[in-house]
Design a protein around this motif. Sequence first.
Motif, PDB file in Angstrom:
ATOM      1  N   ASN A 270      -3.686  -3.882   0.787  1.00 33.72           N
ATOM      2  CA  ASN A 270      -2.984  -5.042   1.364  1.00 33.72           C
ATOM      3  C   ASN A 270      -2.738  -4.940   2.867  1.00 33.72           C
ATOM      4  O   ASN A 270      -2.389  -5.935   3.504  1.00 33.72           O
TER       5      ASN A 270
ATOM      6  N   GLN B 168       8.717  -7.341  -5.077  1.00 30.59           N
ATOM      7  CA  GLN B 168       8.723  -5.893  -5.349  1.00 30.59           C
ATOM      8  C   GLN B 168       9.903  -5.232  -4.645  1.00 30.59           C
ATOM      9  O   GLN B 168      10.550  -4.333  -5.183  1.00 30.59           O
TER      10      GLN B 168
ATOM     11  N   LYS C  27       5.872  -4.542  -9.947  1.00 25.45           N
ATOM     12  CA  LYS C  27       6.114  -3.200  -9.424  1.00 25.45           C
ATOM     13  C   LYS C  27       7.490  -3.125  -8.764  1.00 25.45           C
ATOM     14  O   LYS C  27       8.029  -4.139  -8.314  1.00 25.45           O
ATOM     15  N   TYR C  28       8.014  -1.948  -8.677  1.00 26.89           N
ATOM     16  CA  TYR C  28       9.191  -1.646  -7.854  1.00 26.89           C
ATOM     17  C   TYR C  28       8.967  -0.243  -7.322  1.00 26.89           C
ATOM     18  O   TYR C  28       8.095   0.481  -7.816  1.00 26.89           O
TER      19      TYR C  28
ATOM     20  N   PHE D 108       6.267   5.249   1.285  1.00 27.21           N
ATOM     21  CA  PHE D 108       5.565   4.480   2.320  1.00 27.21           C
ATOM     22  C   PHE D 108       4.221   3.931   1.853  1.00 27.21           C
ATOM     23  O   PHE D 108       3.544   3.228   2.597  1.00 27.21           O
TER      24      PHE D 108
ATOM     25  N   LEU E  46      -1.776  -7.905   5.873  1.00 28.42           N
ATOM     26  CA  LEU E  46      -0.360  -7.943   6.271  1.00 28.42           C
ATOM     27  C   LEU E  46      -0.191  -7.645   7.758  1.00 28.42           C
ATOM     28  O   LEU E  46       0.672  -8.217   8.417  1.00 28.42           O
TER      29      LEU E  46
ATOM     30  N   LEU F  76      10.178  -4.333   9.304  1.00 25.78           N
ATOM     31  CA  LEU F  76      10.113  -5.623   8.599  1.00 25.78           C
ATOM     32  C   LEU F  76      11.095  -6.642   9.188  1.00 25.78           C
ATOM     33  O   LEU F  76      10.904  -7.844   9.063  1.00 25.78           O
TER      34      LEU F  76
ATOM     35  N   SER G  46      -5.087   1.550   1.311  1.00 24.67           N
ATOM     36  CA  SER G  46      -4.063   0.511   1.154  1.00 24.67           C
ATOM     37  C   SER G  46      -4.709  -0.877   1.200  1.00 24.67           C
ATOM     38  O   SER G  46      -4.995  -1.401   2.265  1.00 24.67           O
TER      39      SER G  46
ATOM     40  N   LYS H 172       3.503  -6.757   8.314  1.00 26.56           N
ATOM     41  CA  LYS H 172       3.661  -5.354   8.660  1.00 26.56           C
ATOM     42  C   LYS H 172       3.412  -5.228  10.156  1.00 26.56           C
ATOM     43  O   LYS H 172       2.449  -5.788  10.665  1.00 26.56           O
TER      44      LYS H 172
ATOM     45  N   PHE I 259      12.393   5.287  -7.523  1.00 24.65           N
ATOM     46  CA  PHE I 259      13.512   5.108  -8.451  1.00 24.65           C
ATOM     47  C   PHE I 259      13.176   5.526  -9.874  1.00 24.65           C
ATOM     48  O   PHE I 259      13.967   5.336 -10.790  1.00 24.65           O
TER      49      PHE I 259
ATOM     50  N   TYR J  32      12.760 -13.488   5.624  1.00 26.02           N
ATOM     51  CA  TYR J  32      12.650 -12.056   5.277  1.00 26.02           C
ATOM     52  C   TYR J  32      13.151 -11.214   6.448  1.00 26.02           C
ATOM     53  O   TYR J  32      13.937 -10.280   6.269  1.00 26.02           O
TER      54      TYR J  32
HETATM   55  N1  ACO Z   1       6.075   2.320  -5.096  1.00 23.83           N
HETATM   56  C1  ACO Z   1       5.528   1.392  -5.897  1.00 23.83           C
HETATM   57  N2  ACO Z   1       4.425   0.701  -5.567  1.00 23.83           N
HETATM   58  C2  ACO Z   1       3.870   0.963  -4.363  1.00 23.83           C
HETATM   59  C3  ACO Z   1       4.400   1.890  -3.476  1.00 23.83           C
HETATM   60  C4  ACO Z   1       5.547   2.590  -3.882  1.00 23.83           C
HETATM   61  N3  ACO Z   1       6.124   3.522  -3.126  1.00 23.83           N
HETATM   62  N4  ACO Z   1       3.618   1.931  -2.373  1.00 23.83           N
HETATM   63  C5  ACO Z   1       2.651   1.044  -2.566  1.00 23.83           C
HETATM   64  N5  ACO Z   1       2.786   0.468  -3.770  1.00 23.83           N
HETATM   65  C6  ACO Z   1       1.901  -0.508  -4.375  1.00 23.83           C
HETATM   66  C7  ACO Z   1       1.837  -1.764  -3.563  1.00 23.83           C
HETATM   67  O1  ACO Z   1       2.923  -2.615  -3.891  1.00 23.83           O
HETATM   68  C8  ACO Z   1       0.507  -2.316  -3.957  1.00 23.83           C
HETATM   69  O2  ACO Z   1       0.616  -2.907  -5.250  1.00 23.83           O
HETATM   70  P1  ACO Z   1      -0.017  -4.353  -5.638  1.00 23.83           P
HETATM   71  O3  ACO Z   1      -1.203  -4.578  -4.733  1.00 23.83           O
HETATM   72  O4  ACO Z   1      -0.335  -4.218  -7.064  1.00 23.83           O
HETATM   73  O5  ACO Z   1       1.057  -5.354  -5.399  1.00 23.83           O
HETATM   74  C9  ACO Z   1      -0.324  -1.067  -4.118  1.00 23.83           C
HETATM   75  O6  ACO Z   1       0.610  -0.010  -4.370  1.00 23.83           O
HETATM   76  C10 ACO Z   1      -1.194  -0.739  -2.932  1.00 23.83           C
HETATM   77  O7  ACO Z   1      -0.395  -0.421  -1.782  1.00 23.83           O
HETATM   78  P2  ACO Z   1      -0.503  -1.167  -0.375  1.00 23.83           P
HETATM   79  O8  ACO Z   1      -1.746  -1.983  -0.291  1.00 23.83           O
HETATM   80  O9  ACO Z   1      -0.270  -0.172   0.702  1.00 23.83           O
HETATM   81  O10 ACO Z   1       0.745  -2.161  -0.490  1.00 23.83           O
HETATM   82  P3  ACO Z   1       1.573  -2.810   0.684  1.00 23.83           P
HETATM   83  O11 ACO Z   1       0.660  -3.129   1.821  1.00 23.83           O
HETATM   84  O12 ACO Z   1       2.392  -3.880   0.129  1.00 23.83           O
HETATM   85  O13 ACO Z   1       2.531  -1.614   1.218  1.00 23.83           O
HETATM   86  C11 ACO Z   1       4.881  -1.057   1.007  1.00 23.83           C
HETATM   87  C12 ACO Z   1       3.474  -1.012   0.363  1.00 23.83           C
HETATM   88  C13 ACO Z   1       4.863  -0.178   2.266  1.00 23.83           C
HETATM   89  C14 ACO Z   1       5.871  -0.506   0.004  1.00 23.83           C
HETATM   90  C15 ACO Z   1       5.200  -2.505   1.425  1.00 23.83           C
HETATM   91  O14 ACO Z   1       5.001  -3.376   0.327  1.00 23.83           O
HETATM   92  C16 ACO Z   1       6.604  -2.713   1.919  1.00 23.83           C
HETATM   93  O15 ACO Z   1       6.900  -2.381   3.052  1.00 23.83           O
HETATM   94  N6  ACO Z   1       7.457  -3.333   1.073  1.00 23.83           N
HETATM   95  C17 ACO Z   1       8.798  -3.736   1.427  1.00 23.83           C
HETATM   96  C18 ACO Z   1       9.769  -2.611   1.377  1.00 23.83           C
HETATM   97  C19 ACO Z   1      10.071  -2.160  -0.028  1.00 23.83           C
HETATM   98  O16 ACO Z   1       9.643  -2.702  -1.019  1.00 23.83           O
HETATM   99  N7  ACO Z   1      10.897  -1.144  -0.138  1.00 23.83           N
HETATM  100  C20 ACO Z   1      11.345  -0.695  -1.445  1.00 23.83           C
HETATM  101  C21 ACO Z   1      11.960   0.631  -1.408  1.00 23.83           C
HETATM  102  S1  ACO Z   1      13.302   0.737  -0.328  1.00 23.83           S
HETATM  103  C22 ACO Z   1      14.680   0.325  -1.170  1.00 23.83           C
HETATM  104  O17 ACO Z   1      14.663  -0.462  -1.993  1.00 23.83           O
HETATM  105  C23 ACO Z   1      15.951   0.988  -0.854  1.00 23.83           C
END
Ligand code: ACO
Length: 311
Positions: free
Chosen positions: A206, A39, A105-106, A197, A210, A138, A204, A216, A110, A146
């Motif tokens: 996950n 993602q 997902k992304y 966030f 995590l 992270l 949340s 996390k 965006f 990672y």
């Molecule tokens: N946009 C899209 N999906 C999201 C977002 C968001 N802002 N926030 C949460 N979600 C999704 C999660 O991916 C999860 O989906 P899934 O279970 O179907 O895979 C669902 O919503 C429930 O959320 P959480 O249980 O809180 O998910 P998670 O513990 O993974 O936390 C977070 C979400 C904070 C985004 C984490 O995955 C993370 O830190 N990811 C890495 C950083 C990242 O992806 N950054 C991208 C933007 S920054 C950039 O690219 C410049």
Amino acid sequence: DESTRNAEFDKRIEEGTKIEPKDWMPEKYRNQLIRMMSQHAHSEVVGMLPEGNWITRAPNLRRKMALLAKVQDEAGHGLYIYSAAETLGASREDLVHQLLIGKAKYSSIFNYPTLTWADIGIIGWLVDGAAIVNQTMLAKCSYGPYSRAMLRICAEENFHKKQGYEIVCTLMKGTEEQKKMAQDALNRFWWPTLMMFGPHDSDSPNSATLLKWKVKKKTNDELRQHFVNITVPQARTIGLEIPDPNLKYNEETKNWEFGEINWEEFYAVIKGHGPCNKDRMKARNDAHENGSWVREASVAYAKKKQGKKVE
Ligand code: ACO
């Protein structure tokens, strides 16, 4: 057996030892990382689109060069993170396929349009700023590849943030129209940035796993609060107003308390109903199709080279 291996794994996590690709790990740990890292990689790649939209219209050559370099950096970040995900046994083709068919997902952020030049400043400052808050944590995560990818990415994101804030500062020193443009961009991007966030900790699914595995190190709400605390003073210094009537400083906790996020909007966007989801997916699919000749040519070239070696 399985339970001994699990106990050993938990002990390594407890001690803060990094987990490396060839180490034994629970399947759930592996799958959570693949989910999150893919993602993240998709977000970097899709994240090139809103800003790429302004490369041809940057107001001068210096701005154009900086923006071009920044967007290119995001492509690089996507590639590091896909490579890091591959160390877990995920196939990059499969991950990309999941994105292209709209299953993966992304980041929600965006899926919002970039309507004016001020949006480019606001995105660099806020969106990359939020990414730094999230990714600095992270960089300390338990999975070696990672965490190391995050170190380099955060260094680059810091330039992006400065680039964005400098654009906004310049606009705020400009004409009334430029100031209005900056305020309007902040008004549109403030709440979607807070949504980056993720849901509240209580919603949340996950987070618990995590956090247990130290993927996390801080929760969604903790990171969001930290971001608000550092950003509010930056906005005030240059005369911008945060679009939140409930924003107030709590002397005791030293936190800037803020109003409720529109979670309905958040869930609509991540389900594909944001303002630009369809455009983003179309752009990625078109790019993939248009790039097919490059992939074919590189496979043909690799085969030819291999053939030569055999001769
Ligand atoms: N946009 C899209 N999906 C999201 C977002 C968001 N802002 N926030 C949460 N979600 C999704 C999660 O991916 C999860 O989906 P899934 O279970 O179907 O895979 C669902 O919503 C429930 O959320 P959480 O249980 O809180 O998910 P998670 O513990 O993974 O936390 C977070 C979400 C904070 C985004 C984490 O995955 C993370 O830190 N990811 C890495 C950083 C990242 O992806 N950054 C991208 C933007 S920054 C950039 O690219 C410049």
